[in-house]
Design an enzyme around this catalytic site. Structure first.
Site, PDB file in Angstrom:
ATOM      1  N   LYS A 145      20.808  20.923  -2.861  1.00  0.00           N
ATOM      2  CA  LYS A 145      19.619  20.281  -3.743  1.00  0.00           C
ATOM      3  C   LYS A 145      19.903  21.031  -5.118  1.00  0.00           C
ATOM      4  O   LYS A 145      20.264  22.479  -5.264  1.00  0.00           O
ATOM      5  CB  LYS A 145      18.279  20.897  -3.423  1.00  0.00           C
ATOM      6  CG  LYS A 145      17.094  20.305  -4.196  1.00  0.00           C
ATOM      7  CD  LYS A 145      15.913  20.590  -3.320  1.00  0.00           C
ATOM      8  CE  LYS A 145      14.697  20.137  -4.092  1.00  0.00           C
ATOM      9  NZ  LYS A 145      13.395  20.401  -3.136  1.00  0.00           N
ATOM     10  N   SER A 226       9.988  16.774  -2.296  1.00  0.00           N
ATOM     11  CA  SER A 226      10.876  16.763  -3.543  1.00  0.00           C
ATOM     12  C   SER A 226      12.390  16.755  -3.158  1.00  0.00           C
ATOM     13  O   SER A 226      13.222  16.514  -4.001  1.00  0.00           O
ATOM     14  CB  SER A 226      10.666  17.773  -4.529  1.00  0.00           C
ATOM     15  OG  SER A 226      10.857  19.066  -4.137  1.00  0.00           O
ATOM     16  N   SER A 250       8.366  19.440   1.004  1.00  0.00           N
ATOM     17  CA  SER A 250       9.574  18.933   0.391  1.00  0.00           C
ATOM     18  C   SER A 250      10.610  18.790   1.178  1.00  0.00           C
ATOM     19  O   SER A 250      11.609  18.361   0.758  1.00  0.00           O
ATOM     20  CB  SER A 250       9.856  19.581  -1.092  1.00  0.00           C
ATOM     21  OG  SER A 250       8.651  19.370  -2.017  1.00  0.00           O
TER      22      SER A 250
END
Length: 594
Positions: A145, A226, A250
């Site tokens: 990420k 997210s 997330s």
């Protein structure tokens, strides 16, 4: 990303964007040029891979020799192919890059490719040829990420131009552990900007730098957040696996929406060092993979003590020796386990009449599977603290931590082109820089944090009173209380309802695919009205929860459930969103050149 005419369009767009950026700061201009080179550095490799793919009628075999499909390949299949010489790490990197170029222009899951990935793969192939294998991940591509720092040619931005071009002096602990394990860090994945901690009116998976992530199972599908890009990339096989971060949902929520296994570890089991933060009390980093065993392999690689994160000093195992999570994958792990269901969290007449009704029905339908595997289901182990939760207690805790923890991260940058040192300066940049899409996407989360805390952050007495109240509601009046009162080994719930109390407590969750919306399901949209949140074929999952440091037993139970259901193999992404390039295409082309 694309080749041919689409490649030309991208270059034109990059040129126009570069002109726009030149009106602002040279640092951002330099960043975007570097980004362009990173994204397009492997175009020649991709071009031949796509050509082979288009010409091949059977792209998973060569002369009858089968190759594993990258849509659902497991780590053990990759390791077997690498060890036997069926393919190389360079082949894998080229195959995954080709797959990214096929669909990323639509899904926007990957923000950057590592321009050194092929060089690293060559080095790891050479090590293997000399009898050196670092572990199960040796030579296997992984995506991380875009809030996990790497000290290489890639940026770490959280999707914001405020951090475009910023640099760190060393790898984050997580990146260093991946490299030590022999993984190839293939690139960075898109995310909900600032890990979904900026706006009240944005959408899951949107960032200023890389645009809107779309999930692959329904048109304009909300990817959840997210760790949106990590979820989509892993789901359609743009790398073997991906890493996400979680503060409250997330990791497990994108896994829920993208038909993946995810592990949200105990806070402190995986280091948050040089990861762009929200909350030191809730942030954690974990795997997003095709199978429970693959998630266990990846957790083995990244878990453990870090001198840069004092929360890891709480790891309770002797000499910080992490359990073998792969060995925990036991088909019989559910036998004799007492598993509770906190019905008041997710089951009501209103929910059963809502678009979530198919999830509750599917959850009830898997309970006989758990019982048949030997589990003892203890229903209605309610969490009274859940009904008492209210007000802005949670936001006070996260905002207080963010004010403090963001400043700490920014202070560690070795190069900070915008000279941003605190949240107030980040907000000022965001509100003044047009590509950040303000005010259409507001800064309400930051506005509230700065209004409430000013510069005090998590040293405020108001912070601690709200934090300790949360521990009481989620603990004795919630998850840990029900485990004690009913002598439970674990709890289960539909994943969409499972994140909050484990987030508050810092306890682990393992999520496993459970089903998908039926063909007659209602299509509903997110609060912004630009993504489809429910609809036919969209996946959903079940979560296993327990006390801190209980990953080993949760992985075992999740594995036992997964092996009896194998939902991922039955729920497929839309064909238009599924890359076609396979390892066999790359190997065939390489052999043809010899």
């Amino acid at each position: 990303m694309a080749s041919g005419p689409r490649q030309s369009k991208i270059l034109v767009c990059l040129f126009v964007t570069t002109i726009v950026l030149s009106w602002y700061t040279p640092a951002i201009l330099n960043f975007y040029e570097a980004m362009k080179l990173s994204l397009l550095s492997s175009v020649s490799t991709v071009a031949f891979a796509l050509l082979v793919s288009a010409q091949s009628s059977c792209n998973s075999s060569i002369n009858g020799t089968p190759f594993p499909s990258l849509l659902d390949v497991t780590l053990e299949e990759l390791a077997t192919g690498l060890e036997s010489g069926l393919f190389t790490s360079v082949d894998l990197v080229n195959a995954y890059i080709a797959r990214i170029h096929e669909v990323n222009n639509t899904l926007h899951a990957v923000t950057q490719l590592n321009p050194d990935a092929i060089t690293i793969a060559h080095q790891l192939d050479a090590e293997r040829a000399n009898g050196i294998v670092r572990g199960a991940l040796h030579g296997v591509p992984v995506l991380v990420k875009d809030n996990i720092a790497t000290a290489d040619a890639m940026n770490n931005t959280a999707g914001s131009y405020a951090l475009a071009g910023a640099r760190v002096s060393r790898d984050s602990t997580i990146a260093a552990k991946l490299r030590k394990a022999g993984a190839v860090i293939l690139g960075k994945t898109n995310l909900s900007q600032w890990a979904n901690f900026r706006s009240d009116n944005s959408s899951n998976g949107w960032s200023a730098i890389a645009g809107q992530v779309y999930a692959a199972y329904f048109p304009d599908q909300d990817p959840s957040g997210s760790s949106s890009g990590s979820g989509v990339a892993s789901s359609v096989g743009l790398a073997w696996a991906a890493l996400g971060t979680e503060t409250d949902g997330s990791i497990i929520s994108p896994c829920d929406a993208n038909n993946l296994v995810g592990i949200k570890p105990t806070v402190g089991l995986t280091s948050r060092d040089l990861v762009i933060p929200i909350s030191e009390h809730q942030d954690t980093i974990g795997p997003m993979t095709h199978t429970v065993k693959d998630a266990a392999y990846l957790l083995n690689a990244i878990a453990g003590y870090s001198q840069y994160d004092n929360y890891t000093s709480a790891i309770p195992f002797p000499n910080y020796t992490i359990p073998d999570y792969v060995a925990a994958c036991d088909f019989s792990a559910l036998r004799g386990k007492r598993i509770g269901i906190p019905r008041n969290v997710f089951d009501s007449s209103a929910i059963r009449e809502s678009p979530y009704a198919p999830i509750i029905e599917a959850f009830d339908n898997v309970l006989p599977i758990l019982r048949a595997a030997g589990a003892i289901i203890v229903d209605n182990t309610s969490w009274p603290g859940y009904d008492l939760e209210g007000g802005n207690r949670t936001s006070v805790v996260l905002e207080g931590d963010f004010v403090t923890n963001l400043a700490s991260y920014l202070a560690q940058l070795s190069y900070n082109p915008e000279n941003i040192t605190n949240l107030a300066e980040v907000r000022a940049f965001t509100q003044s820089f047009p590509l950040e899409d303000y005010p259409d996407r507001d800064t309400a989360v930051w506005d509230q944090a700065l209004d409430y805390f000013g510069g005090q952050g998590n040293t405020s007495p108001n912070f601690w009173s709200n934090y300790t109240l949360g521990l009481e509601l989620a603990g004795p009046l919630g998850l840990t209380g029900s485990m004690t009162n009913y002598s439970l080994d674990a709890l289960i719930a539909p994943t969409i309802f499972a994140s909050h109390f484990p987030a508050v407590l810092g306890t682990p969750v393992v999520t496993v695919p459970m089903g998908a919306y039926p063909t007659d399901a209602n299509v509903t949209q997110n609060r912004r009205g630009d993504l489809n949140a429910t609809g036919p074929g969209i996946p959903f999952s079940i979560s296993f929860m327990a006390e801190k440091w209980s990953e080993e037993k949760l992985i075992g139970m999740a594995y036992a459930f997964e092996q009896r259901t194998k939902v991922r193999q039955k729920v497929l992404p839309l064909q238009i969103n599924t890359p076609t390039t396979e390892i066999a295409n790359i190997v065939a082309k390489r052999r043809a050149k010899l």
